[in-house]
Design a protein around this motif. Structure first.
Motif, PDB file in Angstrom:
ATOM      1  N   ARG A  77       0.813  -1.224   0.000  1.00 41.90           N
ATOM      2  CA  ARG A  77       0.000   0.000   0.000  1.00 41.90           C
ATOM      3  C   ARG A  77       0.842   1.268   0.000  1.00 41.90           C
ATOM      4  O   ARG A  77       0.313   2.348  -0.226  1.00 41.90           O
ATOM      5  N   THR A  78       2.126   1.158   0.283  1.00 41.96           N
ATOM      6  CA  THR A  78       3.009   2.327   0.351  1.00 41.96           C
ATOM      7  C   THR A  78       4.097   2.190  -0.711  1.00 41.96           C
ATOM      8  O   THR A  78       4.355   1.088  -1.219  1.00 41.96           O
ATOM      9  N   ARG A  83       7.840  -1.242  -3.748  1.00 39.86           N
ATOM     10  CA  ARG A  83       9.216  -1.540  -4.187  1.00 39.86           C
ATOM     11  C   ARG A  83       9.658  -2.903  -3.661  1.00 39.86           C
ATOM     12  O   ARG A  83      10.333  -3.661  -4.375  1.00 39.86           O
ATOM     13  N   ALA A  84       9.281  -3.217  -2.429  1.00 43.49           N
ATOM     14  CA  ALA A  84       9.655  -4.512  -1.857  1.00 43.49           C
ATOM     15  C   ALA A  84       8.982  -5.656  -2.614  1.00 43.49           C
ATOM     16  O   ALA A  84       9.612  -6.680  -2.910  1.00 43.49           O
ATOM     17  N   LEU A  85       7.703  -5.495  -2.932  1.00 47.53           N
ATOM     18  CA  LEU A  85       6.984  -6.523  -3.689  1.00 47.53           C
ATOM     19  C   LEU A  85       7.585  -6.673  -5.076  1.00 47.53           C
ATOM     20  O   LEU A  85       7.807  -7.798  -5.555  1.00 47.53           O
ATOM     21  N   ALA A 277     -12.360  -6.596 -12.773  1.00 50.40           N
ATOM     22  CA  ALA A 277     -12.555  -5.185 -13.134  1.00 50.40           C
ATOM     23  C   ALA A 277     -11.967  -4.203 -12.131  1.00 50.40           C
ATOM     24  O   ALA A 277     -11.701  -3.051 -12.480  1.00 50.40           O
ATOM     25  N   ASN A 278     -11.760  -4.621 -10.885  1.00 51.30           N
ATOM     26  CA  ASN A 278     -11.436  -3.642  -9.834  1.00 51.30           C
ATOM     27  C   ASN A 278     -10.179  -4.022  -9.054  1.00 51.30           C
ATOM     28  O   ASN A 278     -10.139  -3.939  -7.842  1.00 51.30           O
ATOM     29  N   ARG A 279      -9.151  -4.436  -9.769  1.00 54.63           N
ATOM     30  CA  ARG A 279      -7.932  -4.898  -9.106  1.00 54.63           C
ATOM     31  C   ARG A 279      -6.978  -3.746  -8.804  1.00 54.63           C
ATOM     32  O   ARG A 279      -6.934  -2.757  -9.532  1.00 54.63           O
ATOM     33  N   ALA A 280      -6.205  -3.927  -7.755  1.00 51.53           N
ATOM     34  CA  ALA A 280      -5.185  -2.919  -7.431  1.00 51.53           C
ATOM     35  C   ALA A 280      -4.015  -2.980  -8.402  1.00 51.53           C
ATOM     36  O   ALA A 280      -3.337  -1.977  -8.632  1.00 51.53           O
ATOM     37  N   ILE A 342      -0.238   0.908  -9.066  1.00 56.33           N
ATOM     38  CA  ILE A 342      -0.733   0.298  -7.823  1.00 56.33           C
ATOM     39  C   ILE A 342      -1.008   1.382  -6.789  1.00 56.33           C
ATOM     40  O   ILE A 342      -2.079   1.411  -6.162  1.00 56.33           O
ATOM     41  N   LEU A 343      -0.056   2.273  -6.600  1.00 54.73           N
ATOM     42  CA  LEU A 343      -0.223   3.334  -5.598  1.00 54.73           C
ATOM     43  C   LEU A 343      -1.393   4.244  -5.954  1.00 54.73           C
ATOM     44  O   LEU A 343      -2.158   4.662  -5.083  1.00 54.73           O
TER      45      LEU A 343
END
Length: 485
Positions: A77-78, A83-85, A277-280, A342-343
């Motif tokens: 989420r941050t 970056r870690a993912l 349809a609503n993925r991050a 993503i952010l």
């Protein structure tokens, strides 16, 4: 349970599953010779998680147990978490050269995206079930595959074929399903399989609107694996087939029971269609990362082959490989865009918006997913282009002898004298040519080419969906704005 070792993963595959390959029942997949190579590759990824060199990049503390688990399940989420993912996805792709399109990494991101999707459209029960599945797969370090496509009964029709997986019975503790799904890459060597949406369901297709996860040894589930492309050749002659042949399969569900906690959607078409349809965007980040690493590998292979036969000195091949290098650079930009996306989406979701939206001045108002667009169109083109350049750089040299020929003292000494290249000996040149052949000419290479073209589904259907995007209408609006000014 925390992260597994490679041995524990191998042991987990001895689960009594029903797997057929070449018409025969495979009683123990771990002892089936054609699959030993890919099982060993996956086992090495499990061992990487315990290696101090890689552990911090590949793992994080489970939010449920506190034990170390695969970072592929991180709901980032941050900026630091994203970056870690991304780093975890990148390292795992590097360890497999981007050649395994359906590592469990893909489903890790997909399942986390599913939790977010169900949460955002207010399907609380579905979100809870999806989260239970994430916790289960993450905390038990399971290898997860998927089956998203209906059987090819009649592709002229947009509705679900009667042979597709469908609801047979509802029970107080779960559902019973029957039917067929494909094309389950990695299924022969996975622990669990997710069945869910890729194409939307239509009104009246409620019995086909299903999303759930089952173990590969579920009673009533039969896995029909395609013939294996590794038939015992060593890593010299088949450097890719011997390590990275994931396998593909058709799954046959004959009244398979799925408990409630493993069922995300059962008949709710809006929820079913909402999953995609609503993925991050965690799935898209994994996909663009994997595809970028593969493009780098193919580009490097084309250059190494060109150097081995002197074609790197000709303008034609310098231009062709230079174009690939430019495509790699574009791919890295797309990957960065997927991280930023993503952010942007997480921020929009926090504000209760299903889609991110720009201010229309400093950035576009309608913002599509760069990762989705890239997996639909850019990477199929780029990776296909790279293989074409590799094929032309190698030429007829890929029709090479085997390691056994080189080891034969009667001809090996002649190969050392005559089958050389600029600054390269006969053995390394032969290794490179066998590598190029495995990527371009073998069954493994042919399947890889088809796979990349269809990695994210039917290109025409994907294009039709993009036609309906708000981005399309915003592009047209620019034209009318000019005419009206």
């Amino acid at each position: 349970m925390a992260i597994k070792t490679g041995k524990e993963y191998i042991d987990s595959l001895r689960d009594g599953r029903t797997l057929y390959i070449d018409g025969a029942l495979v009683n123990d997949v771990t002892s089936y010779p054609p699959l030993k190579g890919v099982i060993g590759t996956l086992a090495s990824l499990y061992d990487d998680q315990h290696d101090p060199t890689y552990r911090d990049v590949l793992t994080f503390a489970s939010p449920r147990t506190g034990e170390l688990v695969s970072k592929t399940y991180l709901e980032a989420r941050t900026p630091e978490e994203v970056r870690a993912l991304a780093g975890c996805y990148h390292l795992r792709a590097l360890r497999t050269y981007g050649l395994m399109g359906r590592l469990t990494d893909f489903m890790s991101g997909f399942l986390v995206d599913t939790v977010v999707s169900m949460r955002m459209i207010g399907r609380t029960a579905a979100a809870e079930s999806a989260q239970w599945i994430v916790d289960h797969c993450r905390d038990n370090d399971l290898q997860v595959t998927h089956a998203l496509i209906d059987p090819q009964s009649d592709r002229s029709k947009p509705d679900a074929p009667s042979q597709a997986v469908h609801l047979v019975e509802r029970r107080a503790d779960g559902i019973v399903v029957s039917g067929c799904r494909l094309l389950s890459t990695l299924a022969p060597v996975a622990n669990e399989c997710y069945v869910g949406p890729y194409h939307p369901r239509l009104p009246g297709e409620e019995k086909f609107a299903l999303a759930f996860v089952v173990p590969m040894n579920a009673p009533g589930l039969s896995t029909l694996g395609r013939e294996s492309f590794h038939r015992g050749q060593g890593s010299f002659d088949r450097p890719l087939s011997s390590r990275f042949d994931e396998g593909d399969a058709i799954l046959m569900f004959d009244e398979v029971f799925v408990p409630n906690e493993r069922t995300i959607v059962a008949g709710d078409i809006e929820a079913y269609n909402g999953i995609m349809a609503n993925r991050a965007g965690y799935t898209s980040l994994q996909a663009t990362t994997r595809s970028t690493v593969k493009l780098r590998f193919l580009t490097g292979m084309a250059l190494a082959i060109a150097r081995a036969n002197g074609r790197d000195k000709t303008p034609r091949y310098q231009a062709a490989i230079g174009e690939l290098t430019a495509l790699v650079t574009i791919a890295e930009g797309i990957r960065s865009g997927a991280m930023a996306d993503i952010l942007r989406r997480v921020e929009a979701f926090a504000q209760g918006k299903l889609m991110p939206e720009g201010d229309g001045i400093s950035e576009a108002r309608a913002i599509g997913s760069p990762g989705n667009a890239a997996t639909n169109f850019f990477f199929p083109y780029a990776n296909t282009k790279a293989v074409d350049v590799l094929r032309m750089a190698a030429g007829s040299g890929v029709l090479a002898m085997t390691e056994a020929d080189y080891a034969n003292p009667d001809v090996g000494r002649l190969m050392d004298e005559w089958l050389v290249g600029p600054g390269i000996d006969a053995r390394r040149r032969l290794e490179l040519m066998k590598l190029a052949w495995d990527m371009t000419g073998t069954e493994f290479g042919s399947r890889a080419g088809l796979y990349e073209r269809l990695y994210s589904g039917d290109p025409e259907l994907n294009a039709q969906r993009w036609f309906k995007s708000p981005v399309t209408r915003e592009c047209e609006a620019l034209v009318h704005r000019l005419l009206e000014s």
